[in-house]
Scaffold this motif. Sequence first.
Motif, short mmCIF file in Angstrom:
data_model
loop_
_atom_site.label_atom_id
_atom_site.label_comp_id
_atom_site.label_asym_id
_atom_site.label_seq_id
_atom_site.Cartn_x
_atom_site.Cartn_y
_atom_site.Cartn_z
N ALA A 76 -3.12 1.04 -2.24
CA ALA A 76 -3.56 0.87 -0.86
C ALA A 76 -5.01 0.44 -0.82
CB ALA A 76 -3.39 2.18 -0.09
N TYR A 77 -5.34 -0.49 0.03
CA TYR A 77 -6.73 -0.87 0.25
C TYR A 77 -6.93 -1.07 1.75
CZ TYR A 77 -4.91 -5.68 0.39
OH TYR A 77 -4.20 -6.82 0.70
N ARG A 78 -8.17 -0.91 2.17
CA ARG A 78 -8.46 -0.90 3.59
C ARG A 78 -8.28 -2.30 4.21
NH1 ARG A 78 -10.40 4.09 4.55
NH2 ARG A 78 -11.74 5.06 2.98
N VAL A 79 -7.89 -2.31 5.46
CA VAL A 79 -7.75 -3.53 6.23
C VAL A 79 -8.58 -3.38 7.50
CG1 VAL A 79 -6.14 -4.92 7.61
CG2 VAL A 79 -5.47 -4.13 5.34
N LEU A 80 -9.30 -4.43 7.85
CA LEU A 80 -10.09 -4.42 9.08
C LEU A 80 -9.47 -5.38 10.09
CD1 LEU A 80 -13.76 -4.55 7.73
CD2 LEU A 80 -12.45 -2.55 8.45
N ILE A 81 -9.26 -4.91 11.30
CA ILE A 81 -8.88 -5.76 12.42
C ILE A 81 -9.98 -5.55 13.45
CG2 ILE A 81 -7.14 -6.36 14.14
CD1 ILE A 81 -5.07 -4.96 12.43
N GLU A 93 1.92 -3.36 2.92
CA GLU A 93 3.00 -4.24 2.45
C GLU A 93 3.79 -3.68 1.27
OE1 GLU A 93 -0.10 -5.37 3.06
OE2 GLU A 93 0.07 -6.93 4.61
N PRO A 94 3.17 -3.03 0.28
CA PRO A 94 3.96 -2.50 -0.84
C PRO A 94 5.01 -1.48 -0.41
CG PRO A 94 1.64 -2.59 -1.44
CD PRO A 94 1.72 -2.86 0.03
N LEU A 95 4.80 -0.82 0.71
CA LEU A 95 5.75 0.20 1.16
C LEU A 95 7.09 -0.39 1.57
CD1 LEU A 95 3.36 2.42 3.33
CD2 LEU A 95 4.14 2.86 0.99
N ALA A 96 7.10 -1.66 1.95
CA ALA A 96 8.35 -2.29 2.39
C ALA A 96 9.39 -2.35 1.28
CB ALA A 96 8.08 -3.70 2.93
N ALA A 97 8.96 -2.23 0.03
CA ALA A 97 9.89 -2.27 -1.10
C ALA A 97 10.30 -0.87 -1.55
CB ALA A 97 9.26 -3.01 -2.27
N ARG A 98 9.81 0.17 -0.87
CA ARG A 98 10.09 1.54 -1.28
C ARG A 98 11.32 2.10 -0.57
NH1 ARG A 98 6.10 4.01 -4.56
NH2 ARG A 98 4.67 2.36 -5.17
N PRO A 99 12.08 2.97 -1.24
CA PRO A 99 13.23 3.62 -0.59
C PRO A 99 12.79 4.39 0.66
CG PRO A 99 13.31 3.98 -2.96
CD PRO A 99 11.96 3.36 -2.67
N GLY A 100 13.57 4.30 1.69
CA GLY A 100 13.30 5.02 2.92
C GLY A 100 12.57 4.22 3.97
N PHE A 101 11.95 3.09 3.58
CA PHE A 101 11.14 2.35 4.54
C PHE A 101 11.98 1.77 5.67
CE2 PHE A 101 9.38 -1.58 6.23
CZ PHE A 101 8.16 -1.12 6.71
N TRP A 102 13.05 1.05 5.33
CA TRP A 102 13.79 0.35 6.38
C TRP A 102 14.55 1.31 7.27
CZ3 TRP A 102 11.78 -3.97 7.35
CH2 TRP A 102 11.23 -4.74 6.32
N SER A 103 15.00 2.44 6.72
CA SER A 103 15.62 3.45 7.57
C SER A 103 14.64 3.91 8.65
CB SER A 103 16.04 4.66 6.74
OG SER A 103 17.10 4.34 5.86
N HIS A 104 13.41 4.15 8.23
CA HIS A 104 12.39 4.62 9.18
C HIS A 104 12.00 3.53 10.16
CE1 HIS A 104 8.78 7.09 10.29
NE2 HIS A 104 8.39 5.90 10.70
N PRO A 138 -1.79 10.48 9.74
CA PRO A 138 -2.91 10.18 10.64
C PRO A 138 -4.16 9.69 9.92
CG PRO A 138 -1.90 12.30 11.18
CD PRO A 138 -1.33 11.87 9.86
N GLU A 139 -4.26 9.96 8.62
CA GLU A 139 -5.44 9.56 7.87
C GLU A 139 -5.35 8.15 7.30
OE1 GLU A 139 -6.30 12.51 4.95
OE2 GLU A 139 -6.59 14.11 6.44
N ARG A 140 -4.17 7.54 7.39
CA ARG A 140 -3.99 6.16 6.91
C ARG A 140 -2.94 5.48 7.79
NH1 ARG A 140 -2.88 6.06 0.59
NH2 ARG A 140 -1.15 7.38 1.24
N TRP A 141 -3.34 4.39 8.44
CA TRP A 141 -2.44 3.67 9.33
C TRP A 141 -1.97 2.39 8.61
CZ3 TRP A 141 -4.93 3.62 14.90
CH2 TRP A 141 -5.25 4.93 15.27
N PRO A 142 -0.73 2.34 8.12
CA PRO A 142 -0.26 1.15 7.39
C PRO A 142 -0.22 -0.10 8.26
CG PRO A 142 1.15 3.04 6.93
CD PRO A 142 0.26 3.43 8.09
N VAL A 143 -0.67 -1.21 7.67
CA VAL A 143 -0.69 -2.52 8.32
C VAL A 143 0.18 -3.47 7.50
CG1 VAL A 143 -2.12 -4.49 8.98
CG2 VAL A 143 -3.00 -2.15 9.25
N PHE A 144 1.07 -4.20 8.17
CA PHE A 144 1.97 -5.15 7.51
C PHE A 144 1.69 -6.54 8.08
CE2 PHE A 144 3.83 -0.99 7.50
CZ PHE A 144 4.36 -0.84 6.22
N GLY A 212 0.22 -11.06 2.34
CA GLY A 212 1.18 -10.49 3.26
C GLY A 212 2.58 -10.58 2.71
N ILE A 213 3.56 -10.37 3.57
CA ILE A 213 4.96 -10.34 3.18
C ILE A 213 5.53 -11.75 3.21
CG2 ILE A 213 7.25 -9.54 3.87
CD1 ILE A 213 5.96 -6.96 4.77
#
Length: 300
Positions: A76-81, A93-104, A138-144, A212-213
Amino acid sequence: MTLLSERVVQHRDVIGGGVGSGVAGPQLPGHALAGVGQETHQRVEAEMVANPRSRPASSASRLPLPCPNRWSKWQAYRVLIEGYNGGPLVAGEPLAARPGFWSHHLWGPCCRDAGAVPEWFGDDGADVDAMSEVLMDPERWPVFRVPVEGGYEAVVVYRNLVGDCGVDYLFTHPSWSTARQIASWEGDLVGDSLRWHELFRIVDSPSSIAEGIEDPAARLLLLLPLLTEHALPDEATARLTAALIAVGAPQDTAPITAQHLLEHSAGSPWHDPTWGSPLSGGSGPPSPAGSGVLARLGIT
């Protein structure tokens, strides 16, 4: 067999104090729906955790952030918007390849009323529980980020603000002085939605020069919650089924899962905000050409 609703709602209640139906919580600057033309700063750029200067990231230089569960070993690395305030944004983005992601990701916006279970997506309950902890931290907000040909970028942000959690959808382009936040999901989709031809336009036009993806299946499924058009293209069922199989859904049940997702997208007729109201003398829907979110953003 535990329904996805029981698992995901548990996690959302912990973060958000319960999820209402389309009732937004307190808003931070940059979280109010911008629509097309309302402003949040547009530039999305990577900022290394170990270096305050913004610079392109490489796999060798990314610094992992610790997280206390078994699916946390992702770089994980920080993203600025700029202009999107209030949370610690990290590249998800790496989380999209992990089990459980698409169910959630797909349960709430796309199949919460269908009695969905993790097995629909090739997952198990433990996968979904672990992934929910990461996605709703709450301490990390994933960005895709979904880069699109022409320099455009669709951005999905898991806004894990305590008391006001949700998922925000934005578009950016280097030539814009600001980004456009088009919608949020907070128990229901609030804001603009995509039509099938717009979704296919994004999926089929990746940019090779931006992070990105890039995987077509992941691109389609990531933005599927924005789809609410009732008119079904001929290729929609086959493409959605293939996408589900590509991300790990069982081949024998993927067509049924796809049908549930399609039924959701057809559940409410698409409405272009540019249509005039009959009460105000509007003339009804325009022709498909030149209408929709992407056209109004200048993405053709």
